[in-house]
Design an enzyme around this catalytic site. Sequence first.
Site, PDB file in Angstrom:
ATOM      1  N   GLY A  42      44.771   8.207 -28.633  1.00 57.92           N
ATOM      2  CA  GLY A  42      44.941   7.750 -27.260  1.00 57.92           C
ATOM      3  C   GLY A  42      44.010   6.596 -26.957  1.00 57.92           C
ATOM      4  O   GLY A  42      43.036   6.378 -27.650  1.00 57.92           O
ATOM      5  N   CYS A  43      44.351   5.853 -25.932  1.00 61.07           N
ATOM      6  CA  CYS A  43      43.459   4.773 -25.522  1.00 61.07           C
ATOM      7  C   CYS A  43      42.439   5.316 -24.533  1.00 61.07           C
ATOM      8  O   CYS A  43      42.569   6.411 -24.046  1.00 61.07           O
ATOM      9  CB  CYS A  43      44.256   3.660 -24.869  1.00 61.07           C
ATOM     10  SG  CYS A  43      45.505   3.010 -25.962  1.00 61.07           S
ATOM     11  N   ILE A  44      41.422   4.510 -24.247  1.00 57.33           N
ATOM     12  CA  ILE A  44      40.335   4.984 -23.393  1.00 57.33           C
ATOM     13  C   ILE A  44      40.343   4.201 -22.094  1.00 57.33           C
ATOM     14  O   ILE A  44      40.489   3.014 -22.114  1.00 57.33           O
ATOM     15  CB  ILE A  44      38.981   4.827 -24.110  1.00 57.33           C
ATOM     16  CG1 ILE A  44      38.988   5.735 -25.322  1.00 57.33           C
ATOM     17  CG2 ILE A  44      37.850   5.170 -23.180  1.00 57.33           C
ATOM     18  CD1 ILE A  44      38.062   5.319 -26.399  1.00 57.33           C
TER      19      ILE A  44
ATOM     20  N   THR B 266      40.085  10.385 -19.901  1.00 54.29           N
ATOM     21  CA  THR B 266      40.358  10.498 -21.329  1.00 54.29           C
ATOM     22  C   THR B 266      39.440  11.465 -22.056  1.00 54.29           C
ATOM     23  O   THR B 266      39.844  12.072 -23.036  1.00 54.29           O
ATOM     24  CB  THR B 266      40.213   9.125 -22.001  1.00 54.29           C
ATOM     25  OG1 THR B 266      38.986   8.545 -21.548  1.00 54.29           O
ATOM     26  CG2 THR B 266      41.360   8.221 -21.642  1.00 54.29           C
TER      27      THR B 266
END
Lengths: 105, 423
Positions: free
Chosen positions: A103-105, B199
């Site tokens: 995943g991206c941050i 995230t």
Amino acid sequence: MPTVTYAGHDVTVNDEGFLTDPGQWTEEMAPQIASAEGIGELTPRHWQVIRFMRAQYQAKGTGPTVRVLGKTSGVTVKELYQLFPKGPAKVAAKIAGIPKPRGCI
Amino acid sequence: MKRIVILGGGTGGTLVANRLRRAYRPGAVEIVVVDRDGDHVYQPGLLFVPFGLASTRRITRPRWRQLRSGIVYCQASIDHVDVEHDRVHFGGAGHSLDYDVLIVATGARLLPEETEGLTGPGWQKNVFTFYTLGGAEALRRALEEFGGGRLAVNVVDMPIKCPVAPLEFCFLADDYFRRRGIRDRVDLTYVTPLDGAFTKPVASRELAGLLAAKGIELVTEFSTGSVESSGQPGEAGRLVSYDERAVPFDLAVVVPLHGGAAYVDRSPGLGDELGFVPVDPHTLQAKVKPNVFALGDATDLPASKAGSVAHFEGEVLAGNVRRFLAGEQLAASFDGHANCFIETGRGRALLIDFNYDTEPLTGHYPGPVGLPLLRPSRLNHLGKLAFQPLYWHGLIRGRDIPGISPAMPARGKNLPAPVSPGR
């Protein structure tokens, strides 16, 4: 790590069901993994995405995100969701035997 | 004389240009900064504009004035980079500029037109973004007229600049409506493509708790396929996901898809599918050719697209450009360090500090005696406010800030117990 049997071969998977060693994967395993994800039959369009995921993983060491898939696989994001309703990048990666896309941050 | 060409005069480009200027004797190298427009925007300020807490004028300064004397500033639109021949081509009259070292610092570009319906009839009527000066100002006026209803804050997909900004927007909106005495008439919903509020797990838990405490609904794993809005007064719109869920809204604040600068797509070999420049995560040297470097939002790195990252990268990158020109080995010292203040409303803010390997943790920064991490505090809010003058006068001028180093400090953090060997 749990071990599961796909197409008569024992493979190790992580807690989320992704193969820990993409080298253990064979195309014969794909329909069985897909069926566990609620995908009844793998059409040629599914296979286009699965093979694309494998090739990208081999070239870059990580699977593409949905957005990159939509731009580069020849299948639009809309169709990707029709093929893999529960999340194209994640489910296609699982069926293709590669790790969950970073995943991206 | 060697020529260093820096594309982009924003946070990363400006601070690297100034660092390099200070690192060389006058006349030892030529440093050219290129940008297509003259306005340097203090982007953290955009968050405050919709709530009337900052003005667009106060957060904008001329780009050239931020550059030290001896740096050439060139205002021009870039057509493409010919990486093979070390040359930048400009639009218009066919001008070009040769370089010995190229630094890509052109950041990220918003791509609202890539989401179906986003720039349709409702755009700037009941669908807004605060990621541009014009958008933030238009949203300020719309919020003033908003007397109640459903406000949806939506991130279309990652990566985005400042991943915490849309959460901060929610917290500040809660505050704003409270101050106006109409909070009970507003349904606030945060709609994210992620499987949680953020995230990283520890921060995600803290932030989800804050959303809940403020009565802000959280919708996760929402991959926005289209934005439906007629733009007619009184008519509601809908965010629709690819898996056919819908979130109705009276006012939508959308963070559009991001990509790299358009010229990157026109420069063979320079960018990836999204127009970001693949670089080595520790040296910041581009994978396409040794004399190309990149920093800030323009890279493909798995680090936040945030000014703090550009700042920490800048010190490493300026050193590596010097090493490259001197024929020395590059330093692989960038660790993905990022930190951000997160406004949580009511005059308080959180601070998070992390890198490639360490997620945001509780504790204090930059050491045991310092600002509290992952905890709303007045001190952090004051820190965020105090940061703007520090940005203009210290950070982008290429000065070192005492006590703040590019490498993430482990001291002061509550690190998890190490995993015992053999497990």
